[in-house]
Motif scaffolding. Structure first.
Motif, PDB file in Angstrom:
ATOM      1  N   SER A 101     -34.242 -61.958  23.185  1.00  0.00           N
ATOM      2  CA  SER A 101     -33.016 -62.649  23.590  1.00  0.00           C
ATOM      3  C   SER A 101     -32.210 -63.002  22.335  1.00  0.00           C
ATOM      4  O   SER A 101     -32.738 -63.040  21.224  1.00  0.00           O
ATOM      5  CB  SER A 101     -33.338 -63.900  24.408  1.00  0.00           C
ATOM      6  N   LEU A 102     -30.941 -63.251  22.520  1.00  0.00           N
ATOM      7  CA  LEU A 102     -30.045 -63.577  21.410  1.00  0.00           C
ATOM      8  C   LEU A 102     -29.791 -65.076  21.401  1.00  0.00           C
ATOM      9  O   LEU A 102     -29.303 -65.627  22.396  1.00  0.00           O
ATOM     10  CB  LEU A 102     -28.724 -62.815  21.569  1.00  0.00           C
ATOM     11  N   HIS A 103     -30.142 -65.741  20.300  1.00  0.00           N
ATOM     12  CA  HIS A 103     -29.919 -67.179  20.204  1.00  0.00           C
ATOM     13  C   HIS A 103     -28.500 -67.427  19.686  1.00  0.00           C
ATOM     14  O   HIS A 103     -28.102 -66.889  18.656  1.00  0.00           O
ATOM     15  CB  HIS A 103     -30.935 -67.838  19.272  1.00  0.00           C
ATOM     16  N   LEU A 104     -27.735 -68.224  20.419  1.00  0.00           N
ATOM     17  CA  LEU A 104     -26.370 -68.582  20.046  1.00  0.00           C
ATOM     18  C   LEU A 104     -26.329 -70.074  19.764  1.00  0.00           C
ATOM     19  O   LEU A 104     -26.723 -70.872  20.619  1.00  0.00           O
ATOM     20  CB  LEU A 104     -25.400 -68.246  21.177  1.00  0.00           C
ATOM     21  N   ALA A 105     -25.867 -70.457  18.590  1.00  0.00           N
ATOM     22  CA  ALA A 105     -25.803 -71.873  18.239  1.00  0.00           C
ATOM     23  C   ALA A 105     -24.667 -72.096  17.252  1.00  0.00           C
ATOM     24  O   ALA A 105     -24.352 -71.236  16.441  1.00  0.00           O
ATOM     25  CB  ALA A 105     -27.123 -72.338  17.636  1.00  0.00           C
ATOM     26  N   GLY A 106     -24.046 -73.274  17.350  1.00  0.00           N
ATOM     27  CA  GLY A 106     -23.009 -73.651  16.403  1.00  0.00           C
ATOM     28  C   GLY A 106     -21.809 -74.260  17.087  1.00  0.00           C
ATOM     29  O   GLY A 106     -21.788 -74.457  18.306  1.00  0.00           O
ATOM     30  N   ASP A 107     -20.816 -74.563  16.284  1.00  0.00           N
ATOM     31  CA  ASP A 107     -19.567 -75.123  16.769  1.00  0.00           C
ATOM     32  C   ASP A 107     -18.514 -74.030  16.737  1.00  0.00           C
ATOM     33  O   ASP A 107     -18.236 -73.466  15.679  1.00  0.00           O
ATOM     34  CB  ASP A 107     -19.107 -76.286  15.892  1.00  0.00           C
ATOM     35  N   LYS A 166     -22.005 -41.691  31.970  1.00  0.00           N
ATOM     36  CA  LYS A 166     -20.620 -41.442  32.385  1.00  0.00           C
ATOM     37  C   LYS A 166     -20.573 -41.039  33.851  1.00  0.00           C
ATOM     38  O   LYS A 166     -21.317 -40.180  34.305  1.00  0.00           O
ATOM     39  CB  LYS A 166     -19.991 -40.375  31.503  1.00  0.00           C
ATOM     40  N   GLY A 167     -19.699 -41.701  34.610  1.00  0.00           N
ATOM     41  CA  GLY A 167     -19.559 -41.431  36.033  1.00  0.00           C
ATOM     42  C   GLY A 167     -20.638 -42.076  36.889  1.00  0.00           C
ATOM     43  O   GLY A 167     -20.628 -41.910  38.108  1.00  0.00           O
ATOM     44  N   GLN A 168     -21.539 -42.802  36.285  1.00  0.00           N
ATOM     45  CA  GLN A 168     -22.650 -43.420  37.001  1.00  0.00           C
ATOM     46  C   GLN A 168     -22.355 -44.874  37.357  1.00  0.00           C
ATOM     47  O   GLN A 168     -21.609 -45.562  36.664  1.00  0.00           O
ATOM     48  CB  GLN A 168     -23.919 -43.378  36.150  1.00  0.00           C
ATOM     49  N   THR A 169     -22.970 -45.349  38.428  1.00  0.00           N
ATOM     50  CA  THR A 169     -22.900 -46.763  38.787  1.00  0.00           C
ATOM     51  C   THR A 169     -23.894 -47.518  37.908  1.00  0.00           C
ATOM     52  O   THR A 169     -25.041 -47.101  37.748  1.00  0.00           O
ATOM     53  CB  THR A 169     -23.262 -46.977  40.267  1.00  0.00           C
ATOM     54  N   VAL A 170     -23.417 -48.604  37.323  1.00  0.00           N
ATOM     55  CA  VAL A 170     -24.246 -49.456  36.473  1.00  0.00           C
ATOM     56  C   VAL A 170     -24.031 -50.908  36.876  1.00  0.00           C
ATOM     57  O   VAL A 170     -23.067 -51.239  37.579  1.00  0.00           O
ATOM     58  CB  VAL A 170     -23.922 -49.287  34.972  1.00  0.00           C
ATOM     59  N   ILE A 171     -24.919 -51.756  36.407  1.00  0.00           N
ATOM     60  CA  ILE A 171     -24.724 -53.191  36.588  1.00  0.00           C
ATOM     61  C   ILE A 171     -25.019 -53.882  35.264  1.00  0.00           C
ATOM     62  O   ILE A 171     -26.028 -53.598  34.615  1.00  0.00           O
ATOM     63  CB  ILE A 171     -25.561 -53.760  37.750  1.00  0.00           C
ATOM     64  N   TYR A 172     -24.068 -54.721  34.834  1.00  0.00           N
ATOM     65  CA  TYR A 172     -24.238 -55.550  33.645  1.00  0.00           C
ATOM     66  C   TYR A 172     -24.609 -56.931  34.161  1.00  0.00           C
ATOM     67  O   TYR A 172     -23.884 -57.515  34.962  1.00  0.00           O
ATOM     68  CB  TYR A 172     -22.944 -55.593  32.826  1.00  0.00           C
ATOM     69  N   SER A 173     -25.761 -57.430  33.738  1.00  0.00           N
ATOM     70  CA  SER A 173     -26.218 -58.718  34.239  1.00  0.00           C
ATOM     71  C   SER A 173     -26.671 -59.604  33.091  1.00  0.00           C
ATOM     72  O   SER A 173     -27.023 -59.121  32.014  1.00  0.00           O
ATOM     73  CB  SER A 173     -27.360 -58.535  35.240  1.00  0.00           C
ATOM     74  N   ALA A 174     -26.657 -60.878  33.336  1.00  0.00           N
ATOM     75  CA  ALA A 174     -27.135 -61.863  32.363  1.00  0.00           C
ATOM     76  C   ALA A 174     -28.045 -62.838  33.083  1.00  0.00           C
ATOM     77  O   ALA A 174     -27.603 -63.582  33.958  1.00  0.00           O
ATOM     78  CB  ALA A 174     -25.965 -62.590  31.718  1.00  0.00           C
ATOM     79  N   GLY A 198     -28.227 -72.123  22.731  1.00  0.00           N
ATOM     80  CA  GLY A 198     -29.025 -71.555  23.814  1.00  0.00           C
ATOM     81  C   GLY A 198     -29.224 -70.068  23.621  1.00  0.00           C
ATOM     82  O   GLY A 198     -28.758 -69.479  22.649  1.00  0.00           O
ATOM     83  N   ASP A 199     -29.929 -69.470  24.548  1.00  0.00           N
ATOM     84  CA  ASP A 199     -30.285 -68.055  24.460  1.00  0.00           C
ATOM     85  C   ASP A 199     -29.543 -67.238  25.510  1.00  0.00           C
ATOM     86  O   ASP A 199     -29.358 -67.679  26.639  1.00  0.00           O
ATOM     87  CB  ASP A 199     -31.787 -67.876  24.669  1.00  0.00           C
ATOM     88  N   LEU A 200     -29.140 -66.034  25.119  1.00  0.00           N
ATOM     89  CA  LEU A 200     -28.489 -65.084  26.016  1.00  0.00           C
ATOM     90  C   LEU A 200     -29.479 -63.967  26.330  1.00  0.00           C
ATOM     91  O   LEU A 200     -30.073 -63.388  25.423  1.00  0.00           O
ATOM     92  CB  LEU A 200     -27.240 -64.500  25.361  1.00  0.00           C
ATOM     93  N   ARG A 201     -29.647 -63.699  27.616  1.00  0.00           N
ATOM     94  CA  ARG A 201     -30.492 -62.584  28.076  1.00  0.00           C
ATOM     95  C   ARG A 201     -29.639 -61.706  28.992  1.00  0.00           C
ATOM     96  O   ARG A 201     -29.484 -62.000  30.170  1.00  0.00           O
ATOM     97  CB  ARG A 201     -31.715 -63.114  28.821  1.00  0.00           C
ATOM     98  N   ARG A 260     -37.228 -57.296  27.622  1.00  0.00           N
ATOM     99  CA  ARG A 260     -36.900 -57.205  26.196  1.00  0.00           C
ATOM    100  C   ARG A 260     -36.264 -55.840  25.912  1.00  0.00           C
ATOM    101  O   ARG A 260     -36.776 -54.808  26.334  1.00  0.00           O
ATOM    102  CB  ARG A 260     -38.181 -57.351  25.379  1.00  0.00           C
ATOM    103  N   PRO A 261     -35.146 -55.826  25.174  1.00  0.00           N
ATOM    104  CA  PRO A 261     -34.510 -54.544  24.859  1.00  0.00           C
ATOM    105  C   PRO A 261     -35.339 -53.739  23.859  1.00  0.00           C
ATOM    106  O   PRO A 261     -36.083 -54.302  23.058  1.00  0.00           O
ATOM    107  CB  PRO A 261     -33.161 -54.952  24.263  1.00  0.00           C
ATOM    108  N   ASP A 262     -35.186 -52.406  23.911  1.00  0.00           N
ATOM    109  CA  ASP A 262     -35.872 -51.531  22.958  1.00  0.00           C
ATOM    110  C   ASP A 262     -35.336 -51.738  21.545  1.00  0.00           C
ATOM    111  O   ASP A 262     -36.070 -51.691  20.578  1.00  0.00           O
ATOM    112  CB  ASP A 262     -35.696 -50.061  23.348  1.00  0.00           C
TER     113      ASP A 262
END
Length: 121
Positions: free
Chosen positions: A6-12, A31-39, A92-95, A109-111
């Motif tokens: 996961s990506l930790h994001l912190a700061g002002d 390309k041309g495929q159905t995808v889903i971007y999720s968090a 906090g963390d972004l997944r 976990r991403p490759d």
């Protein structure tokens, strides 16, 4: 980057609606495929979206989080944006993940956990 990928994001954030972006070449198989971007998890005070871009980085489509979308056939580049929606402190963390198909699965976990290529927006 956390050990779990996961990506930790912190700061002002000095300004709302500013953040980071990463660009990478769109695989021909997407390309041309159905995808889903999720968090699966977002830190409070942040948002994220994915864009499909063509030649000369012209915008072809913005993929909304959690909604199935088709990646246009003429997509050359995919661009991930992460930004602050506030000037309050962020911690906090972004997944997030992009998957083929119309259904989001549990976050894994991403490759590739390298952060190379990110830049300020």
């Amino acid at each position: 980057m956390n050990e779990d990928g996961s990506l930790h994001l912190a700061g002002d954030a000095p300004t709302a609606n500013k953040g980071l972006r990463w660009r990478w070449e769109c695989p021909d198989t997407a390309k041309g495929q159905t995808v889903i971007y999720s968090a699966a998890q977002f830190p409070a005070g942040t948002y994220s979206y994915l864009q499909a871009r063509g030649t000369n980085l012209n915008l072809l489509a913005t993929l909304e989080t959690g909604k199935p979308s088709v990646i246009p056939e003429d997509t050359v580049t995919l661009e991930l944006h992460i930004a602050a929606s506030t000037t309050n402190p962020i911690d906090g963390d972004l997944r997030a993940q992009l998957e083929l198909g119309a259904t989001a699965t549990d976050w894994t976990r991403p490759d590739n956990t390298g952060l190379g290529g990110g830049e300020l927006t």
